[in-house]
Motif scaffolding. Sequence first.
Motif, PDB file in Angstrom:
ATOM      1  N   LYS A  67       0.820  -1.222   0.000  1.00 21.33           N
ATOM      2  CA  LYS A  67       0.000   0.000   0.000  1.00 21.33           C
ATOM      3  C   LYS A  67       0.852   1.270   0.000  1.00 21.33           C
ATOM      4  N   ASN A  69       1.608   3.810  -2.091  1.00 23.59           N
ATOM      5  CA  ASN A  69       1.223   4.426  -3.356  1.00 23.59           C
ATOM      6  C   ASN A  69       2.277   5.389  -3.880  1.00 23.59           C
ATOM      7  N   SER A  99      -3.492   1.348  -7.777  1.00 25.39           N
ATOM      8  CA  SER A  99      -2.959   1.899  -6.530  1.00 25.39           C
ATOM      9  C   SER A  99      -3.462   3.319  -6.320  1.00 25.39           C
ATOM     10  N   ALA A 103      -6.059   4.841  -3.465  1.00 26.41           N
ATOM     11  CA  ALA A 103      -5.643   5.980  -2.649  1.00 26.41           C
ATOM     12  C   ALA A 103      -6.533   7.201  -2.885  1.00 26.41           C
ATOM     13  N   ASP A 105      -6.966   8.830  -5.576  1.00 26.26           N
ATOM     14  CA  ASP A 105      -6.344   9.777  -6.505  1.00 26.26           C
ATOM     15  C   ASP A 105      -6.860   9.439  -7.904  1.00 26.26           C
TER      16      ASP A 105
END
Length: 217
Positions: A67, A69, A99, A103, A105
């Motif tokens: 995790k 990122n 990823s 997150a 994003d």
Amino acid sequence: MAYDLEEQEQLAAMQAFWNKYGNMLMVLLIIAAGSYAGYTWWKRAERVNAAEASALYTQIQAAASAKDNAKVQRIAGDVRTKYAKSAYAAMTALTAAKSAFDANDLKSAKTHLQWVVDNGNEEYKSIAKLRLAGVLLDEKAYDDGLKLLATPFLPQFAGAVADRKGDILVAQNKIAEARSAYAAALAAMDAKHPGRALVQIKLEAIGGTVPETKAAA
């Protein structure tokens, strides 16, 4: 020992040929030698690049599992810059997109997926477009998502495309069209397809009837 007449004639002919074409032959030999050397260098560089890209792909998988990122995005940038033409570039971009999505994003996720759409092979393009449509669904860009799903996909993605189309239509409250899309997804999926059960649940949730599956012969 003196040459006999025939040998002298052959020698004279060879000398005349060399005088006429010698320079051209030398140039052709130099070009051929240079081409072979260039090809050998290119193949060696290709093998080295593939090995380096493979190592980075292993690293990005580990970073994604952890995790991390930030590290994932950094490695993805390195691969895109240095090894954009390698087979690992699209795989790395898909990993980086997931990823980034996890997150929250979405901008980075879309950037990676669009890169695969523009640069990947047909299989990776289909995967990227399907996932990009999912991001557009989350962004409520429904028309853009449907437009993307209307572009060409490999045949084996027909069920997943129809399923994703159904999701977008449900979000638009176009229930009748969504039922048709889910029914089309089931029609494209065989009985053992891992996504079939979920599509059935979604279809039943909006009042659709799950068609009976034909027994295997």
